[in-house]
Design a protein around this motif. Structure first.
Motif: not given
Length: 338
Positions: A73-93
């Protein structure tokens, strides 16, 4: 695209796991395709179940493949996205494994989940408000199913699963007894986590002394037991169980190096009409929303104050993992990458 350092399983352990089983490699992060997301991991999770997957023997999950990034398992931050649901800066697990970055298919069910860090720190989504917390919730609520006033016991009480278990059981009016290694951990379990008692297994290293300590801590016997360890502690607990006690069997860390774990007195299962149920929390995704909501509330309100052991940098993961297997961690074991 950024360079990505990864820890691979290089060879399988023969008996006890060692640092030489792992290999640090550097890989290039591939360019994103449509609907993919690049995640920079801030923390990665180290958990006892990973030791079982290093073996090639039959288990509930496929063995960790050789020459590939260790899964986890990991947690982190979106740094690049080509998906409409996820934006740069989103915190994700997610389940990015022992590496600094992961490329994730945003359409894959369960691969990535956005989390709110307003009241719950990001790292807690790998512990109290993540898989370990839900593990504690499932074992307690669905298997032990305690009534108010029941006495429940858990091994590895100061760890990620144990701390969550204690808060959940106290919220249900139980007498909660922990088992942990050393006076510092036992003090934390009673003073900070609010357990009614905690037994130091290092001071009670055999069935006789452990059984005596359990009798003192559980004067009305044991109604529910959450098992993470196996070995002589399990034998000692069985001696103190009440009729119709329930055992949630989560892990058997004492046998992860391949040694068998025979029971001393299996007749007690019949004599006390025990219910013993093993479970894998990833097979019960339907309960996760309910469990995470309660766990998040306990953390936000301060009723659950989990502790974390933090290793620094991807290169530290193998040593930290081996330390976890020997109980050197205090609370949830993580590797901090950012």
């Amino acid at each position: 695209m950024p360079t990505n350092r990864q820890q691979h399983l290089d060879n399988r352990p023969e008996g006890e796991a060692v640092v030489g089983n792992f290999k640090l490699v550097t890989a290039e992060t591939p360019p994103l395709q449509d609907n993919q997301v690049l995640v920079r991991h801030h923390y990665l999770s180290l958990d006892p179940y990973m030791r079982g997957r290093m073996n090639e023997s039959k288990s509930y999950a496929q063995p960790q493949p050789l020459g590939e990034t260790m899964q986890g398992g990991t947690v982190g931050e979106v740094v690049e996205s080509k998906h409409p649901k996820y934006a740069v800066g989103d915190k994700v697990v997610g389940f990015g494994g022992w590496q600094e970055y992961s490329v994730v298919d945003g359409n894959q069910v369960g691969a990535l989940r956005k989390v709110d860090t307003t009241h719950v720190p990001l790292s807690h989504y790998l512990g109290a408000v993540g898989m370990p917390g839900v593990t504690a919730w499932y074992g307690l609520v669905k298997i032990i199913a305690p009534k108010e006033g029941d006495t429940v016991v858990i091994t590895a009480a100061s760890g990620a699963v144990g701390s969550a278990f204690g808060a959940l059981a106290k919220a249900r009016g139980c007498r909660v007894v922990g088992i942990a290694g050393g006076p510092d951990k036992c003090r934390y379990v009673t003073e900070e986590l609010g357990f009614d008692a905690c037994i130091d297994y290092r001071a009670n290293p055999d069935i006789k002394t452990m059984s005596k300590a359990l009798k003192e801590a559980c004067p009305k016997g044991i109604d529910g037991y959450f098992e993470n360890v196996g070995g002589y502690i399990f034998d000692a607990v069985l001696l103190r169980t009440n009729a119709f006690a329930r055992v949630a069997l989560c892990g058997m860390i004492a046998g992860y190096d391949g040694a068998p774990l025979p029971l001393n007195n299996p007749a007690l299962i019949l004599i006390n009409r025990l219910k013993i149920e093993g479970f894998i929390v990833s097979e019960h995704m339907e309960v996760w929303p309910e469990a995470l909501k309660e766990l998040g509330g306990l953390v936000a309100s301060g009723k659950l104050r989990p502790r974390e052991s933090m290793a620094e940098g991807i290169e530290s993961a193998p040593e930290a993992f081996l330390g976890l297997l020997k109980g050197k961690n205090f609370g949830k074991q993580l590797v901090k990458l950012v």
